[in-house]
Structure formats: structure tokens, C-alpha cells
Design a protein around this motif. Structure first.
Motif, mmCIF file in Angstrom:
data_model
loop_
_atom_site.group_PDB
_atom_site.id
_atom_site.type_symbol
_atom_site.label_atom_id
_atom_site.label_comp_id
_atom_site.label_asym_id
_atom_site.label_seq_id
_atom_site.Cartn_x
_atom_site.Cartn_y
_atom_site.Cartn_z
ATOM 1 N N LYS A 198 0.815 -1.218 0.000
ATOM 2 C CA LYS A 198 0.000 0.000 0.000
ATOM 3 C C LYS A 198 0.852 1.273 0.000
ATOM 4 O O LYS A 198 0.356 2.346 -0.300
ATOM 5 N N TYR A 199 2.151 1.162 0.311
ATOM 6 C CA TYR A 199 3.043 2.317 0.302
ATOM 7 C C TYR A 199 3.931 2.364 -0.937
ATOM 8 O O TYR A 199 4.798 3.220 -1.038
ATOM 9 N N TRP B 101 2.198 12.217 2.780
ATOM 10 C CA TRP B 101 1.174 11.227 2.482
ATOM 11 C C TRP B 101 0.000 11.419 3.438
ATOM 12 O O TRP B 101 0.193 11.651 4.628
ATOM 13 N N ASN B 102 -1.185 11.360 2.907
ATOM 14 C CA ASN B 102 -2.403 11.379 3.710
ATOM 15 C C ASN B 102 -2.475 12.626 4.624
ATOM 16 O O ASN B 102 -2.870 12.526 5.783
ATOM 17 N N GLY B 103 -2.072 13.772 4.087
ATOM 18 C CA GLY B 103 -2.154 15.014 4.834
ATOM 19 C C GLY B 103 -1.062 15.237 5.852
ATOM 20 O O GLY B 103 -1.124 16.182 6.640
ATOM 21 N N SER B 104 -0.040 14.394 5.866
ATOM 22 C CA SER B 104 1.062 14.542 6.809
ATOM 23 C C SER B 104 2.341 14.068 6.130
ATOM 24 O O SER B 104 2.450 14.082 4.916
ATOM 25 N N THR B 105 3.310 13.663 6.915
ATOM 26 C CA THR B 105 4.526 13.039 6.390
ATOM 27 C C THR B 105 4.711 11.707 7.105
ATOM 28 O O THR B 105 3.936 11.364 7.997
#
Length: 89
Positions: free
Chosen positions: A10-11, A83-87
Motif C-alpha cells: 500500500k506504500y 502522504w495522507n495530509g502529513s509526512t
């Protein structure tokens, strides 16, 4: 690639982009440029294994001779990938 890096699928992101005009070594025979970017899991010995495995895959699936493949490895700090609004830091 996920299996090779021992990371969750998934990454992992893979992009294939065909370029109609690319030459290497003065010829237009098939060639490829790969870029492997990862948070960790890269290093001198690891990159040799990755290079071997990726070159074999390119030869098998695209019939491009490993002598006509460059692979660039980049180990990126966790804080430098969002990723996904952050790191990942």
C-alpha cells in the motif's frame, strides 16, 4: 518492488512512462531509466540486489538489455515525503 524492499504494497507506487525518443550510448536501441526512491532500505549492498532484480524484470517484461538500463537510487528522509495530509515522520 514491495517484496524486494520488504515494504507494505500500500506504500509502493510504480509508474511506467514510455518515451518515444530516447537514446543511450549513441543508439536508439531500447533503453530504460529507473528511479527507486525509498525511506530507508537502500545502501551499497541492497542496491546491488535491487539492481540485479530490477534489471532481470526489465529484460523479462520489456526485453531491454541490462547494459541499457540506468537505475537511480534515492534514500529520502521520512519528513521529506508527504502522504495522507502529513509526512512519514
Amino acid at each position: 518492488v514491495a517484496e524486494l524492499l520488504q515494504k507494505p504494497e500500500k506504500y509502493v507506487m510504480v509508474q511506467f512512462q514510455q518515451i518515444s525518443a530516447m537514446c543511450m550510448g549513441g543508439t536508439s536501441d531500447p533503453c530504460a531509466v529507473l528511479q527507486l526512491t525509498s525511506i530507508g532500505k537502500l545502501g551499497t549492498e541492497e542496491n546491488k540486489r535491487y539492481s540485479e532484480a530490477l534489471s532481470k524484470a526489465i529484460k523479462t517484461h520489456l526485453n531491454i538489455d541490462p547494459e541499457r538500463v540506468y537505475i537511480f537510487f534515492s534514500d529520502i528522509p521520512r519528513a521529506f515525503i508527504g502522504w495522507n495530509g502529513s509526512t512519514f515522520a
